[in-house]
Scaffold this motif. Structure first.
Motif, PDB file in Angstrom:
ATOM      1  N   ASP A 220       0.838  -1.207   0.000  1.00  0.00           N
ATOM      2  CA  ASP A 220       0.000   0.000   0.000  1.00  0.00           C
ATOM      3  C   ASP A 220       0.866   1.248   0.000  1.00  0.00           C
ATOM      4  N   LEU A 221       1.927   1.214   0.778  1.00  0.00           N
ATOM      5  CA  LEU A 221       2.848   2.338   0.831  1.00  0.00           C
ATOM      6  C   LEU A 221       3.536   2.530  -0.521  1.00  0.00           C
ATOM      7  N   ALA A 222       3.959   1.442  -1.126  1.00  0.00           N
ATOM      8  CA  ALA A 222       4.613   1.518  -2.437  1.00  0.00           C
ATOM      9  C   ALA A 222       3.659   2.079  -3.487  1.00  0.00           C
ATOM     10  N   VAL A 223       2.410   1.653  -3.443  1.00  0.00           N
ATOM     11  CA  VAL A 223       1.416   2.154  -4.391  1.00  0.00           C
ATOM     12  C   VAL A 223       1.186   3.648  -4.173  1.00  0.00           C
ATOM     13  N   SER A 224       1.148   4.076  -2.912  1.00  0.00           N
ATOM     14  CA  SER A 224       0.957   5.504  -2.616  1.00  0.00           C
ATOM     15  C   SER A 224       2.085   6.340  -3.203  1.00  0.00           C
ATOM     16  N   VAL A 225       3.303   5.855  -3.067  1.00  0.00           N
ATOM     17  CA  VAL A 225       4.450   6.589  -3.612  1.00  0.00           C
ATOM     18  C   VAL A 225       4.371   6.616  -5.136  1.00  0.00           C
ATOM     19  N   GLN A 226       4.057   5.465  -5.744  1.00  0.00           N
ATOM     20  CA  GLN A 226       3.945   5.404  -7.208  1.00  0.00           C
ATOM     21  C   GLN A 226       2.833   6.332  -7.714  1.00  0.00           C
ATOM     22  N   GLU A 227       1.728   6.369  -6.991  1.00  0.00           N
ATOM     23  CA  GLU A 227       0.624   7.251  -7.401  1.00  0.00           C
ATOM     24  C   GLU A 227       1.052   8.709  -7.349  1.00  0.00           C
ATOM     25  N   TRP A 228       1.791   9.099  -6.293  1.00  0.00           N
ATOM     26  CA  TRP A 228       2.242  10.487  -6.212  1.00  0.00           C
ATOM     27  C   TRP A 228       3.193  10.795  -7.365  1.00  0.00           C
ATOM     28  N   LEU A 229       4.070   9.853  -7.666  1.00  0.00           N
ATOM     29  CA  LEU A 229       5.019  10.072  -8.767  1.00  0.00           C
ATOM     30  C   LEU A 229       4.299  10.192 -10.106  1.00  0.00           C
ATOM     31  N   GLY A 230       3.240   9.407 -10.305  1.00  0.00           N
ATOM     32  CA  GLY A 230       2.541   9.412 -11.583  1.00  0.00           C
ATOM     33  C   GLY A 230       1.464  10.466 -11.711  1.00  0.00           C
ATOM     34  N   ALA A 231       1.127  11.110 -10.616  1.00  0.00           N
ATOM     35  CA  ALA A 231       0.037  12.094 -10.639  1.00  0.00           C
ATOM     36  C   ALA A 231       0.484  13.378 -11.323  1.00  0.00           C
ATOM     37  N   ALA A 232      -0.437  13.968 -12.046  1.00  0.00           N
ATOM     38  CA  ALA A 232      -0.203  15.288 -12.639  1.00  0.00           C
ATOM     39  C   ALA A 232      -0.789  16.303 -11.656  1.00  0.00           C
ATOM     40  N   HIS A 233       0.085  16.944 -10.920  1.00  0.00           N
ATOM     41  CA  HIS A 233      -0.366  17.891  -9.899  1.00  0.00           C
ATOM     42  C   HIS A 233      -0.717  19.224 -10.542  1.00  0.00           C
ATOM     43  N   ALA A 234      -1.852  19.772 -10.120  1.00  0.00           N
ATOM     44  CA  ALA A 234      -2.356  21.009 -10.705  1.00  0.00           C
ATOM     45  C   ALA A 234      -1.440  22.187 -10.407  1.00  0.00           C
ATOM     46  N   SER A 235      -0.833  22.182  -9.246  1.00  0.00           N
ATOM     47  CA  SER A 235       0.031  23.302  -8.873  1.00  0.00           C
ATOM     48  C   SER A 235       1.105  22.811  -7.926  1.00  0.00           C
ATOM     49  N   ARG A 236       2.048  23.691  -7.688  1.00  0.00           N
ATOM     50  CA  ARG A 236       3.113  23.357  -6.742  1.00  0.00           C
ATOM     51  C   ARG A 236       2.525  23.134  -5.349  1.00  0.00           C
ATOM     52  N   GLU A 237       1.534  23.950  -4.981  1.00  0.00           N
ATOM     53  CA  GLU A 237       0.928  23.823  -3.653  1.00  0.00           C
ATOM     54  C   GLU A 237       0.202  22.479  -3.500  1.00  0.00           C
ATOM     55  N   ALA A 238      -0.507  22.068  -4.533  1.00  0.00           N
ATOM     56  CA  ALA A 238      -1.203  20.775  -4.487  1.00  0.00           C
ATOM     57  C   ALA A 238      -0.188  19.624  -4.395  1.00  0.00           C
ATOM     58  N   ALA A 239       0.887  19.742  -5.165  1.00  0.00           N
ATOM     59  CA  ALA A 239       1.930  18.712  -5.122  1.00  0.00           C
ATOM     60  C   ALA A 239       2.577  18.666  -3.746  1.00  0.00           C
ATOM     61  N   ARG A 240       2.839  19.839  -3.162  1.00  0.00           N
ATOM     62  CA  ARG A 240       3.469  19.908  -1.843  1.00  0.00           C
ATOM     63  C   ARG A 240       2.555  19.308  -0.779  1.00  0.00           C
ATOM     64  N   THR A 241       1.253  19.620  -0.853  1.00  0.00           N
ATOM     65  CA  THR A 241       0.297  19.074   0.114  1.00  0.00           C
ATOM     66  C   THR A 241       0.246  17.549   0.016  1.00  0.00           C
ATOM     67  N   ALA A 242       0.161  17.048  -1.211  1.00  0.00           N
ATOM     68  CA  ALA A 242       0.129  15.593  -1.403  1.00  0.00           C
ATOM     69  C   ALA A 242       1.438  14.964  -0.931  1.00  0.00           C
ATOM     70  N   LEU A 243       2.565  15.628  -1.214  1.00  0.00           N
ATOM     71  CA  LEU A 243       3.864  15.099  -0.789  1.00  0.00           C
ATOM     72  C   LEU A 243       3.977  15.114   0.737  1.00  0.00           C
ATOM     73  N   ASP A 244       3.506  16.170   1.378  1.00  0.00           N
ATOM     74  CA  ASP A 244       3.556  16.221   2.841  1.00  0.00           C
ATOM     75  C   ASP A 244       2.748  15.081   3.473  1.00  0.00           C
ATOM     76  N   ASP A 245       1.563  14.805   2.908  1.00  0.00           N
ATOM     77  CA  ASP A 245       0.752  13.686   3.409  1.00  0.00           C
ATOM     78  C   ASP A 245       1.488  12.358   3.225  1.00  0.00           C
ATOM     79  N   LEU A 246       2.102  12.201   2.062  1.00  0.00           N
ATOM     80  CA  LEU A 246       2.846  10.980   1.785  1.00  0.00           C
ATOM     81  C   LEU A 246       4.066  10.859   2.702  1.00  0.00           C
ATOM     82  N   GLN A 247       4.764  11.966   2.922  1.00  0.00           N
ATOM     83  CA  GLN A 247       5.929  11.958   3.817  1.00  0.00           C
ATOM     84  C   GLN A 247       5.505  11.598   5.241  1.00  0.00           C
ATOM     85  N   ASP A 248       4.350  12.079   5.677  1.00  0.00           N
ATOM     86  CA  ASP A 248       3.834  11.720   7.003  1.00  0.00           C
ATOM     87  C   ASP A 248       3.577  10.209   7.088  1.00  0.00           C
ATOM     88  N   HIS A 249       2.988   9.682   6.038  1.00  0.00           N
ATOM     89  CA  HIS A 249       2.711   8.240   6.000  1.00  0.00           C
ATOM     90  C   HIS A 249       4.021   7.445   6.041  1.00  0.00           C
TER      91      HIS A 249
END
Length: 151
Positions: free
Chosen positions: A107-136
C-alpha cells in the motif's frame, strides 16, 4: 569353579558401559537439538533485523528522492530548470523506483507510485500531497524502529 561368579562382574561392566554410552548419546542428541533450535532462532532474529534495516534505508531514500523529484518536476514560479538538472532528476527517479520495489508494504509503495505518476495542478497541491505521503512514510519508519529487536 563357579563360572557365573566370573562372568557376572563382566556382564555388569558391559551393561554399565552400554548404559553410560546410551545416556551420553541421549544427552548429545538433546544438546544438538537445543543448539540447532538456538541457531535457527538467532538466524531468524538476524534476518528480521536485516530486513528491517533494509526497509528503513528504503524509506529514508524514498523520502529524499521524493523531495528531489518535487524540486525537479514542480519548479517555483519564475524559475526554469536546466536539461542537465532534469536528466539528473530522471536518474534519481530510476533509483527511487528501485527503492520503492524494496518496500514490503505494498500500500505504501502504491501511494508513492501514485504520487510520482500524478499530474499535480500546482506546486501547492503537489506539496500538500507530498507532505501527506511523507507523514505516511514517517509513521511507517517509526513503526519499524519500534519493532526492532534488541541489538
Amino acid at each position: 569353579m563357579e563360572w557365573w561368579k566370573t562372568i557376572a562382574p563382566l556382564v555388569g561392566v558391559v551393561l554399565g558401559s552400554l548404559g553410560t554410552l546410551l545416556g551420553q548419546k541421549l544427552a548429545d542428541t538433546r544438546s544438538l537439538r537445543r543448539d540447532r533450535i538456538l541457531a535457527q532462532e538467532e538466524a531468524k532474529l538476524r534476518l528480521r533485523a536485516e530486513r528491517i534495516a533494509l526497509q528503513r534505508e528504503a524509506i529514508m531514500e524514498i523520502q529524499h528522492g521524493l523531495e528531489a523529484v518535487m524540486a525537479a518536476n514542480v519548479p517555483s514560479r519564475g524559475r526554469s530548470l536546466s536539461n542537465e538538472f532534469r536528466a539528473a532528476a530522471t536518474q534519481s527517479t530510476l533509483h527511487l523506483n528501485a527503492h520503492i520495489a524494496r518496500l514490503e508494504d505494498r500500500d505504501l509503495a502504491v501511494s508513492v507510485q501514485e504520487w510520482l505518476g500524478a499530474a499535480h495542478a500546482s506546486r501547492e497541491a503537489a506539496r500538500t500531497a507530498l507532505d501527506d505521503l511523507q507523514d505516511h512514510l514517517s509513521r511507517h519508519l517509526r513503526s519499524l524502529y519500534s519493532d526492532q529487536p534488541g541489538e
